[in-house]
Design a protein around this motif. Structure first.
Motif, mmCIF file in Angstrom:
data_model
loop_
_atom_site.group_PDB
_atom_site.id
_atom_site.type_symbol
_atom_site.label_atom_id
_atom_site.label_comp_id
_atom_site.label_asym_id
_atom_site.label_seq_id
_atom_site.Cartn_x
_atom_site.Cartn_y
_atom_site.Cartn_z
ATOM 1 N N TYR A 89 1.032 -1.142 -0.086
ATOM 2 C CA TYR A 89 -0.106 -0.001 0.089
ATOM 3 C C TYR A 89 0.926 1.153 0.137
ATOM 4 O O TYR A 89 1.903 1.433 0.685
ATOM 5 N N GLY A 90 0.544 2.212 -0.610
ATOM 6 C CA GLY A 90 0.986 3.697 -0.736
ATOM 7 C C GLY A 90 0.490 4.351 0.363
ATOM 8 O O GLY A 90 -0.116 5.341 0.334
ATOM 9 N N ASP A 91 0.632 3.881 1.723
ATOM 10 C CA ASP A 91 -0.182 4.334 2.846
ATOM 11 C C ASP A 91 1.043 4.588 3.913
ATOM 12 O O ASP A 91 1.336 3.209 4.472
ATOM 13 N N CYS A 92 1.629 5.595 4.260
ATOM 14 C CA CYS A 92 2.697 5.845 5.124
ATOM 15 C C CYS A 92 2.181 6.450 6.416
ATOM 16 O O CYS A 92 2.749 7.009 7.217
ATOM 17 N N ALA A 100 1.681 0.387 5.451
ATOM 18 C CA ALA A 100 2.047 0.178 4.140
ATOM 19 C C ALA A 100 1.955 -1.237 3.676
ATOM 20 O O ALA A 100 2.254 -1.700 2.713
ATOM 21 N N GLY A 101 1.392 -2.091 4.725
ATOM 22 C CA GLY A 101 1.256 -3.381 4.421
ATOM 23 C C GLY A 101 2.711 -4.438 4.295
ATOM 24 O O GLY A 101 3.730 -3.731 4.556
ATOM 25 N N GLY A 102 2.360 -5.427 3.639
ATOM 26 C CA GLY A 102 3.694 -6.337 3.365
ATOM 27 C C GLY A 102 4.250 -6.002 2.196
ATOM 28 O O GLY A 102 3.713 -4.927 1.485
ATOM 29 N N HIS A 103 5.217 -6.953 1.977
ATOM 30 C CA HIS A 103 5.900 -6.766 0.435
ATOM 31 C C HIS A 103 4.817 -6.922 -0.658
ATOM 32 O O HIS A 103 3.916 -7.725 -0.495
ATOM 33 N N TYR A 104 4.782 -6.102 -1.867
ATOM 34 C CA TYR A 104 4.038 -6.143 -3.010
ATOM 35 C C TYR A 104 4.564 -7.441 -3.430
ATOM 36 O O TYR A 104 5.472 -7.758 -4.312
ATOM 37 N N ASN A 105 3.397 -8.218 -3.709
ATOM 38 C CA ASN A 105 3.626 -9.696 -3.937
ATOM 39 C C ASN A 105 2.214 -10.288 -4.796
ATOM 40 O O ASN A 105 1.739 -11.181 -4.341
ATOM 41 N N PRO A 106 1.951 -9.706 -6.049
ATOM 42 C CA PRO A 106 0.716 -10.101 -6.822
ATOM 43 C C PRO A 106 0.894 -11.471 -7.129
ATOM 44 O O PRO A 106 -0.203 -11.909 -7.365
ATOM 45 N N ALA A 107 1.862 -11.980 -7.309
ATOM 46 C CA ALA A 107 2.112 -13.518 -7.705
ATOM 47 C C ALA A 107 1.970 -14.448 -6.569
ATOM 48 O O ALA A 107 2.104 -15.687 -6.973
ATOM 49 N N ASP A 108 1.917 -14.022 -5.582
ATOM 50 C CA ASP A 108 2.206 -14.777 -4.405
ATOM 51 C C ASP A 108 3.228 -15.983 -4.222
ATOM 52 O O ASP A 108 3.298 -17.026 -4.053
ATOM 53 N N VAL A 157 7.402 2.503 -0.762
ATOM 54 C CA VAL A 157 8.785 1.933 -0.545
ATOM 55 C C VAL A 157 8.964 2.148 0.767
ATOM 56 O O VAL A 157 8.785 3.262 1.563
ATOM 57 N N VAL A 158 9.561 1.240 1.490
ATOM 58 C CA VAL A 158 9.824 0.949 2.947
ATOM 59 C C VAL A 158 11.251 0.602 3.260
ATOM 60 O O VAL A 158 11.898 -0.085 2.290
ATOM 61 N N ARG A 177 10.702 -0.647 10.561
ATOM 62 C CA ARG A 177 10.487 0.246 9.385
ATOM 63 C C ARG A 177 10.795 1.525 9.751
ATOM 64 O O ARG A 177 10.546 2.308 10.450
ATOM 65 N N VAL A 178 12.147 2.136 9.058
ATOM 66 C CA VAL A 178 12.716 3.430 9.235
ATOM 67 C C VAL A 178 12.403 4.312 8.663
ATOM 68 O O VAL A 178 12.382 5.710 8.903
ATOM 69 N N GLY A 179 11.804 4.221 7.501
ATOM 70 C CA GLY A 179 11.369 5.111 6.119
ATOM 71 C C GLY A 179 10.148 4.629 5.393
ATOM 72 O O GLY A 179 10.147 3.512 5.163
ATOM 73 N N CYS A 180 9.490 5.556 4.827
ATOM 74 C CA CYS A 180 8.393 5.004 4.026
ATOM 75 C C CYS A 180 7.953 6.196 2.913
ATOM 76 O O CYS A 180 8.109 7.348 3.297
ATOM 77 N N GLY A 181 7.717 5.969 1.803
ATOM 78 C CA GLY A 181 7.285 6.734 0.807
ATOM 79 C C GLY A 181 6.392 6.130 -0.103
ATOM 80 O O GLY A 181 6.463 4.984 -0.387
ATOM 81 N N VAL A 182 5.449 7.122 -0.790
ATOM 82 C CA VAL A 182 4.522 6.655 -1.801
ATOM 83 C C VAL A 182 4.934 6.647 -3.041
ATOM 84 O O VAL A 182 5.624 7.881 -3.592
#
Length: 190
Positions: A89-92, A100-108, A157-158, A177-182
């Protein structure tokens, strides 16, 4: 009788034409949904520190012929390696970056390093900070996409406090998580 026959034929042709037009519209809509018409060539994430940290900087993603070039320029990190990922998620908003949720993993897929044949789309490995807390990276990624159904645009991005071991499931045991950006569409005219 002839008039009735002509009206019937005209009505039949009209119904057939409407049916064909509706079917064509549905097929076009399905195609557009399956293949988004975006043609983004560059995206950027401005990274901000989570609570109690000092991380800042940018991560730029540029579409190239053989993948996406990932470039980062960050500061405020502790010396050493830090896990570096695209998250779901693009949510910081959360102070600790967990929104921001977990790693982006659309293919599981299973978590792995950035060069692995099978990995999360978001697995970018580690970025290494020097003694002054500055870190840069510049590499080509063959899995990340800026367009289509698996685009990273709008995701997060985390940066993590520790190194990604590139093996532990589901996220590499990289710590807080020490940093986050959309990730947003870059202004390529700048």
């Amino acid at each position: 009788m002839k008039l009735l026959k002509n009206v019937f034929v005209a009505l039949l042709l009209t119904v057939t034409a409407i049916g064909c037009a509706q079917q064509e519209a549905e097929e076009t809509k399905k195609k557009e949904m399956a293949e988004p018409a975006t043609k983004h060539s560059q995206a950027v994430a401005v990274v901000h520190a989570t609570a109690g940290n000092e991380v800042s900087g940018t991560v730029t993603f540029t579409k190239k012929e053989k993948g996406v070039r990932v470039q980062a320029d960050l500061s405020g990190l502790s010396e050493g390696k830090h896990g570096f990922h695209v998250h779901q998620y693009g949510d910081c908003r959360a102070d600790d970056g967990t929104s921001a949720g977990g790693h982006y993993n659309p293919a599981d897929n299973k978590h792995a390093g950035p060069d692995a044949e099978s990995r999360h789309v978001g697995d970018m490995g580690n970025i290494e900070a020097d003694a002054d807390g500055n870190a840069t990276i510049d590499y080509m990624d063959s899995t990340i996409e800026l367009n289509g159904a698996d685009s990273i645009i709008g995701r997060g991005v985390v940066l993590h406090g520790g190194a990604d071991d590139l093996e532990s499931q589901p996220s590499g045991a990289a710590g807080p998580r020490v940093g986050c950006g959309v990730v947003g569409i870059a202004n390529t005219g700048m």
